[in-house]
Design an enzyme around this catalytic site. Sequence first.
Site, PDB file in Angstrom:
ATOM      1  N   LYS A  82     -30.429   5.533 -22.737  1.00  0.00           N
ATOM      2  CA  LYS A  82     -30.778   6.109 -21.434  1.00  0.00           C
ATOM      3  C   LYS A  82     -31.900   7.161 -21.543  1.00  0.00           C
ATOM      4  O   LYS A  82     -32.217   7.636 -22.642  1.00  0.00           O
ATOM      5  CB  LYS A  82     -29.522   6.715 -20.807  1.00  0.00           C
ATOM      6  CG  LYS A  82     -28.444   5.667 -20.495  1.00  0.00           C
ATOM      7  CD  LYS A  82     -27.327   6.294 -19.679  1.00  0.00           C
ATOM      8  CE  LYS A  82     -26.252   5.281 -19.355  1.00  0.00           C
ATOM      9  NZ  LYS A  82     -25.223   5.848 -18.462  1.00  0.00           N
TER      10      LYS A  82
ATOM     11  N   HIS B 136     -25.563   3.148 -22.377  1.00  0.00           N
ATOM     12  CA  HIS B 136     -24.730   2.317 -21.513  1.00  0.00           C
ATOM     13  C   HIS B 136     -24.173   1.185 -22.355  1.00  0.00           C
ATOM     14  O   HIS B 136     -24.848   0.689 -23.258  1.00  0.00           O
ATOM     15  CB  HIS B 136     -25.579   1.731 -20.375  1.00  0.00           C
ATOM     16  CG  HIS B 136     -24.866   0.648 -19.617  1.00  0.00           C
ATOM     17  ND1 HIS B 136     -23.925   0.903 -18.662  1.00  0.00           N
ATOM     18  CD2 HIS B 136     -24.941  -0.708 -19.718  1.00  0.00           C
ATOM     19  CE1 HIS B 136     -23.467  -0.240 -18.191  1.00  0.00           C
ATOM     20  NE2 HIS B 136     -24.070  -1.236 -18.808  1.00  0.00           N
TER      21      HIS B 136
ATOM     22  N   GLU C 241     -25.815  -8.228 -16.692  1.00  0.00           N
ATOM     23  CA  GLU C 241     -26.741  -7.152 -17.062  1.00  0.00           C
ATOM     24  C   GLU C 241     -27.853  -7.661 -17.990  1.00  0.00           C
ATOM     25  O   GLU C 241     -29.010  -7.261 -17.851  1.00  0.00           O
ATOM     26  CB  GLU C 241     -25.953  -6.008 -17.706  1.00  0.00           C
ATOM     27  CG  GLU C 241     -25.034  -5.312 -16.708  1.00  0.00           C
ATOM     28  CD  GLU C 241     -24.036  -4.349 -17.319  1.00  0.00           C
ATOM     29  OE1 GLU C 241     -23.273  -3.736 -16.559  1.00  0.00           O
ATOM     30  OE2 GLU C 241     -24.012  -4.191 -18.560  1.00  0.00           O
TER      31      GLU C 241
HETATM   32  P1  CMP Z   1     -22.530   3.876 -17.533  1.00  0.00           P
HETATM   33  O1  CMP Z   1     -21.629   3.383 -18.587  1.00  0.00           O
HETATM   34  O2  CMP Z   1     -23.976   3.593 -17.663  1.00  0.00           O
HETATM   35  O3  CMP Z   1     -22.039   3.315 -16.123  1.00  0.00           O
HETATM   36  C1  CMP Z   1     -22.060   4.051 -14.931  1.00  0.00           C
HETATM   37  C2  CMP Z   1     -22.596   5.423 -15.110  1.00  0.00           C
HETATM   38  O4  CMP Z   1     -22.340   6.301 -14.055  1.00  0.00           O
HETATM   39  C3  CMP Z   1     -21.923   6.059 -16.288  1.00  0.00           C
HETATM   40  O5  CMP Z   1     -22.364   5.457 -17.475  1.00  0.00           O
HETATM   41  C4  CMP Z   1     -22.278   7.518 -16.108  1.00  0.00           C
HETATM   42  O6  CMP Z   1     -23.522   7.843 -16.685  1.00  0.00           O
HETATM   43  C5  CMP Z   1     -22.379   7.617 -14.598  1.00  0.00           C
HETATM   44  N1  CMP Z   1     -21.265   8.387 -14.090  1.00  0.00           N
HETATM   45  C6  CMP Z   1     -19.983   8.042 -14.097  1.00  0.00           C
HETATM   46  N2  CMP Z   1     -19.238   9.026 -13.553  1.00  0.00           N
HETATM   47  C7  CMP Z   1     -20.100  10.001 -13.203  1.00  0.00           C
HETATM   48  C8  CMP Z   1     -19.940  11.270 -12.606  1.00  0.00           C
HETATM   49  N3  CMP Z   1     -18.730  11.733 -12.256  1.00  0.00           N
HETATM   50  N4  CMP Z   1     -21.040  12.015 -12.388  1.00  0.00           N
HETATM   51  C9  CMP Z   1     -22.266  11.541 -12.739  1.00  0.00           C
HETATM   52  N5  CMP Z   1     -22.475  10.322 -13.310  1.00  0.00           N
HETATM   53  C10 CMP Z   1     -21.403   9.587 -13.540  1.00  0.00           C
END
Ligand code: CMP
Length: 138
Positions: free
Chosen positions: A10, A116, A127
């Site tokens: 990221k 991710h 994806e």
């Molecule tokens: P990822 O695994 O990329 O999938 C969804 C993303 O949303 C997650 O990682 C986090 O980076 C983001 N995310 C999940 N919960 C929160 C939160 N409470 N606040 C901000 N970002 C979040």
Amino acid sequence: MSNLTFTMIKPDATAKGFTGAILDQIIKAGFSVKAMKWTKLSNEQAGEFYAVHKERGFYKELVEFMSSAPIVAAVLEKENAVEDFRKLIGATDPSKAAEGTIRKQFAASIGENAVHGSDSNENALIESNFFFSGLERF
Ligand code: CMP
């Protein structure tokens, strides 16, 4: 069980210069690269990728963050790829991630969490197809 998963390094991690160290740990953990690119998402593309989170309070912040700097997108192969990769990266919230996991080492917060990893075989396929054509996978 599927042998493929999808990952992104990221914007926080690429900006801090962690790309090489993260890729090194992924490869040493036994994942092989089937496709990879250095790219930058537009706001619209990030919104589409994370459309499943549209109703969540963090959606706008997530989309802005994910389009703020370059990322590395990759398709990875390993036996039991989705589950093993999620173990390697650790919990979404780095403060809850196990010692030695990629997020524990490189992530700053739940929003800026370095990497991710797909949460299911079905999403790994969706994806991967978002970023890569058949001609880009070997
Ligand atoms: P990822 O695994 O990329 O999938 C969804 C993303 O949303 C997650 O990682 C986090 O980076 C983001 N995310 C999940 N919960 C929160 C939160 N409470 N606040 C901000 N970002 C979040």
